[in-house]
Write a protein that holds these residues in place. Structure first.
Motif, PDB file in Angstrom:
ATOM      1  N   HIS A 237       2.008 -55.703 109.037  1.00  0.00           N
ATOM      2  CA  HIS A 237       1.122 -55.289 110.129  1.00  0.00           C
ATOM      3  C   HIS A 237       1.879 -54.421 111.128  1.00  0.00           C
ATOM      4  N   ALA A 238       3.060 -54.873 111.524  1.00  0.00           N
ATOM      5  CA  ALA A 238       3.868 -54.124 112.487  1.00  0.00           C
ATOM      6  C   ALA A 238       4.293 -52.771 111.927  1.00  0.00           C
ATOM      7  N   GLN A 239       4.640 -52.739 110.634  1.00  0.00           N
ATOM      8  CA  GLN A 239       5.066 -51.491 110.016  1.00  0.00           C
ATOM      9  C   GLN A 239       3.913 -50.482 109.961  1.00  0.00           C
ATOM     10  N   ILE A 240       2.711 -50.952 109.614  1.00  0.00           N
ATOM     11  CA  ILE A 240       1.558 -50.059 109.568  1.00  0.00           C
ATOM     12  C   ILE A 240       1.255 -49.511 110.957  1.00  0.00           C
ATOM     13  N   MET A 241       1.339 -50.378 111.958  1.00  0.00           N
ATOM     14  CA  MET A 241       1.112 -49.933 113.328  1.00  0.00           C
ATOM     15  C   MET A 241       2.107 -48.846 113.725  1.00  0.00           C
ATOM     16  N   GLN A 242       3.389 -49.090 113.424  1.00  0.00           N
ATOM     17  CA  GLN A 242       4.419 -48.123 113.793  1.00  0.00           C
ATOM     18  C   GLN A 242       4.206 -46.793 113.089  1.00  0.00           C
ATOM     19  N   GLU A 243       3.973 -46.840 111.775  1.00  0.00           N
ATOM     20  CA  GLU A 243       3.775 -45.604 111.018  1.00  0.00           C
ATOM     21  C   GLU A 243       2.545 -44.844 111.510  1.00  0.00           C
ATOM     22  N   SER A 244       1.491 -45.577 111.844  1.00  0.00           N
ATOM     23  CA  SER A 244       0.260 -44.934 112.288  1.00  0.00           C
ATOM     24  C   SER A 244       0.442 -44.257 113.634  1.00  0.00           C
ATOM     25  N   PHE A 245       1.102 -44.938 114.569  1.00  0.00           N
ATOM     26  CA  PHE A 245       1.291 -44.350 115.884  1.00  0.00           C
ATOM     27  C   PHE A 245       2.250 -43.160 115.834  1.00  0.00           C
ATOM     28  N   MET A 246       3.213 -43.196 114.930  1.00  0.00           N
ATOM     29  CA  MET A 246       4.076 -42.025 114.754  1.00  0.00           C
ATOM     30  C   MET A 246       3.273 -40.844 114.217  1.00  0.00           C
ATOM     31  N   ALA A 247       2.347 -41.119 113.287  1.00  0.00           N
ATOM     32  CA  ALA A 247       1.502 -40.051 112.752  1.00  0.00           C
ATOM     33  C   ALA A 247       0.568 -39.505 113.826  1.00  0.00           C
ATOM     34  N   LEU A 248       0.033 -40.395 114.671  1.00  0.00           N
ATOM     35  CA  LEU A 248      -0.859 -39.961 115.734  1.00  0.00           C
ATOM     36  C   LEU A 248      -0.145 -39.096 116.765  1.00  0.00           C
ATOM     37  N   ALA A 249       1.156 -39.264 116.902  1.00  0.00           N
ATOM     38  CA  ALA A 249       1.924 -38.482 117.861  1.00  0.00           C
ATOM     39  C   ALA A 249       2.201 -37.069 117.367  1.00  0.00           C
ATOM     40  N   GLU A 250       1.951 -36.797 116.090  1.00  0.00           N
ATOM     41  CA  GLU A 250       2.186 -35.470 115.543  1.00  0.00           C
ATOM     42  C   GLU A 250       1.105 -34.506 116.021  1.00  0.00           C
TER      43      GLU A 250
END
Length: 252
Positions: A237-250
């Motif tokens: 769950h934490a990994q998906i959150m981190q990856e998603s927020f990094m993608a959203l920052a692009e």
């Protein structure tokens, strides 16, 4: 802008669309932008084989309440089968939500929203959340919605009609990005219309820029919901959150 009417029919007309409105008028437009939500009637009319919204198995309760002085940032609680959170929205107001596992066939009367939401918060392990239950009285504005997801496969346009926002990619609230995705769609669509030689080229470019980003958010957000519902791996769950927020920052 017209309030209180919608479309009755649409017919392609060369390089435009003739739209009959429910107030009896007919107009021709160069482009029709369908931003009519997850239950889009325009999507159903244009793409009769399009997927239907899929209920995820959760419902979300929401309310806006007075903001305590000590709440400075978004705060979340994640339990084995629920997720709750507080989010400041102004100097004196905050948004509170609670995601609950629900039966898809259940219908909840609006007069039951308050008592049910109160009971959910009162049963939380956090004293902070339990104290909020008393504020959900008859004067509080409470909304309940079943959580649905939809990802429309390409194409997102037919002729001079194009889908944006939830009409094309309705996401769950687990990444808090549904409204942002719709805003991004509008920005990218306007950008491509401004630079392209033809409307058709602009619509193709809009879809190409948006597809992968929207697919990622829809699928990752739904996956977070499934983990929360079934008490899944918190590290995942934490990994998906981190990856998603990094993608959203692009950049979009």
């Amino acid at each position: 802008m017209r309030i209180g009417c919608t479309y009755k029919s649409m017919q392609p007309a060369g390089d435009g669309v003739v739209v009959e409105l429910t107030d009896g008028s007919r107009r021709r437009y160069d482009l029709v932008v369908a931003a009519d939500g997850v239950e889009s009637t325009i999507r159903e009319a244009l793409f009769p084989k399009a997927p239907r919204p899929r209920f995820l198995g959760q419902g979300t309760w929401r309310a806006v309440l007075p903001r305590p002085a000590e709440l400075e940032r978004t705060t979340l609680w994640v339990g084995p089968h629920f997720k709750a959170g507080l989010d400041p929205v102004s100097r004196d107001r905050m948004y509170v939500f609670f995601n609950q596992n629900r039966d898809p066939l259940e219908t909840i009367a609006p007069e039951q929203f308050g008592p049910i939401f109160q009971g959910l918060l009162a049963g939380c392990p956090s004293p902070r959340l339990r104290r909020l239950a008393g504020q959900l009285d008859g004067g509080a504005s409470i909304i309940y919605k079943p959580i649905e997801v939809l990802l429309m496969p390409p194409p997102w346009h037919a002729g001079r009609v194009v889908l944006i926002g939830d009409a094309a990619h309705a996401t769950t609230p687990h990444l808090a990005s549904g409204a942002c995705m719709g805003i991004e769609d509008a920005i990218v669509l306007a950008d491509e219309i401004g630079r392209a030689a033809t409307v058709e080229a602009a619509l193709d470019a809009y879809q190409a820029r948006r597809w992968e980003r929207c697919r990622l958010i829809v699928e990752n957000s739904a996956r977070l919901g499934e983990i929360e519902m079934h008490g899944g791996d918190r590290r995942a769950h934490a990994q998906i959150m981190q990856e998603s927020f990094m993608a959203l920052a692009e950049p979009i």
